[in-house]
Design a protein around this motif. Sequence first.
Motif, PDB file in Angstrom:
ATOM      1  N   MET A   1      -6.009   1.929   3.092  1.00 14.53           N
ATOM      2  CA  MET A   1      -5.188   1.389   2.025  1.00 14.53           C
ATOM      3  C   MET A   1      -5.223  -0.128   2.084  1.00 14.53           C
ATOM      4  SD  MET A   1      -1.095   1.730   1.653  1.00 14.53           S
ATOM      5  CE  MET A   1      -0.344   1.337   0.120  1.00 14.53           C
ATOM      6  N   PHE A   2      -5.343  -0.723   0.909  1.00 16.83           N
ATOM      7  CA  PHE A   2      -5.331  -2.173   0.836  1.00 16.83           C
ATOM      8  C   PHE A   2      -3.925  -2.661   0.561  1.00 16.83           C
ATOM      9  CE2 PHE A   2      -9.803  -1.614   0.580  1.00 16.83           C
ATOM     10  CZ  PHE A   2     -10.302  -2.741   1.198  1.00 16.83           C
ATOM     11  N   GLY A   3      -3.689  -3.871   0.983  1.00 19.62           N
ATOM     12  CA  GLY A   3      -2.394  -4.473   0.784  1.00 19.62           C
ATOM     13  C   GLY A   3      -2.543  -5.957   0.568  1.00 19.62           C
ATOM     14  N   GLN A  15       2.036  -9.256   6.209  1.00 17.35           N
ATOM     15  CA  GLN A  15       1.251  -8.355   5.379  1.00 17.35           C
ATOM     16  C   GLN A  15       2.127  -7.194   4.960  1.00 17.35           C
ATOM     17  OE1 GLN A  15      -1.842  -7.455   8.394  1.00 17.35           O
ATOM     18  NE2 GLN A  15      -1.518  -5.331   7.836  1.00 17.35           N
ATOM     19  N   MET A  16       1.797  -6.641   3.797  1.00 23.63           N
ATOM     20  CA  MET A  16       2.602  -5.542   3.263  1.00 23.63           C
ATOM     21  C   MET A  16       1.743  -4.687   2.353  1.00 23.63           C
ATOM     22  SD  MET A  16       4.505  -8.310   0.957  1.00 23.63           S
ATOM     23  CE  MET A  16       4.325  -9.343   2.364  1.00 23.63           C
ATOM     24  N   PRO A  17       2.045  -3.388   2.284  1.00 26.26           N
ATOM     25  CA  PRO A  17       1.325  -2.561   1.320  1.00 26.26           C
ATOM     26  C   PRO A  17       1.671  -3.019  -0.092  1.00 26.26           C
ATOM     27  CG  PRO A  17       2.994  -1.272   2.497  1.00 26.26           C
ATOM     28  CD  PRO A  17       3.042  -2.655   3.032  1.00 26.26           C
ATOM     29  N   ALA A  18       0.670  -3.163  -0.920  1.00 27.73           N
ATOM     30  CA  ALA A  18       0.902  -3.597  -2.301  1.00 27.73           C
ATOM     31  C   ALA A  18      -0.330  -3.279  -3.136  1.00 27.73           C
ATOM     32  CB  ALA A  18       1.203  -5.086  -2.357  1.00 27.73           C
ATOM     33  N   VAL A  99       6.353  -7.445  -4.900  1.00 27.12           N
ATOM     34  CA  VAL A  99       5.252  -6.566  -4.496  1.00 27.12           C
ATOM     35  C   VAL A  99       5.616  -5.130  -4.841  1.00 27.12           C
ATOM     36  CG1 VAL A  99       4.456  -8.092  -2.650  1.00 27.12           C
ATOM     37  CG2 VAL A  99       6.134  -6.347  -2.128  1.00 27.12           C
ATOM     38  N   SER A 100       4.602  -4.368  -5.238  1.00 24.30           N
ATOM     39  CA  SER A 100       4.840  -2.951  -5.523  1.00 24.30           C
ATOM     40  C   SER A 100       3.580  -2.157  -5.220  1.00 24.30           C
ATOM     41  CB  SER A 100       5.274  -2.747  -6.973  1.00 24.30           C
ATOM     42  OG  SER A 100       4.301  -3.211  -7.864  1.00 24.30           O
ATOM     43  N   SER A 101       3.789  -0.901  -4.865  1.00 28.40           N
ATOM     44  CA  SER A 101       2.694   0.037  -4.642  1.00 28.40           C
ATOM     45  C   SER A 101       3.172   1.414  -5.077  1.00 28.40           C
ATOM     46  CB  SER A 101       2.266   0.047  -3.172  1.00 28.40           C
ATOM     47  OG  SER A 101       3.255   0.630  -2.363  1.00 28.40           O
TER      48      SER A 101
END
Length: 134
Positions: A1-3, A15-18, A99-101
């Motif tokens: 998964m990219f973030g 860093q964060m999932p997004a 940020v959103s995912s």
Amino acid sequence: MFGLCLGVAGSIWAQMPAEQITLSWTHTIEKIRWAEDYRILPNGFILEQARVKGSGAGMEIPADAVLKNGSWHYQPKLPVLPMLKLGRTPEAGDYRLCVSSANTEQQCHPMSFWVGEPTAAQPSIELWACDMQD
């Protein structure tokens, strides 16, 4: 998964999932709000939409912009941007980053929430797509 990774010269500060981000800020001279929506890809960012509350120095509104809810909305025609480098000083104020995912609700905070207050010693920050499995 990219973030999303934030830092300088490849050094990750946060860093964060997004999958998508929105950057917003107030123009330092004109005091007008600006916002940009990006989609994160493995090789960078696509600027999908921008909004600005008015025009001023260095803030020309494109001819195809549409006025909605008090802001001019438009879709810039740019290639994939491998990195976003943002100027960030105490005098200019801070960015607001949302940020959103698919797996998380949108989170919106000042950039300082993730990386600390802007400083004269570190007047910029970089954002890039990163692999969250590292």
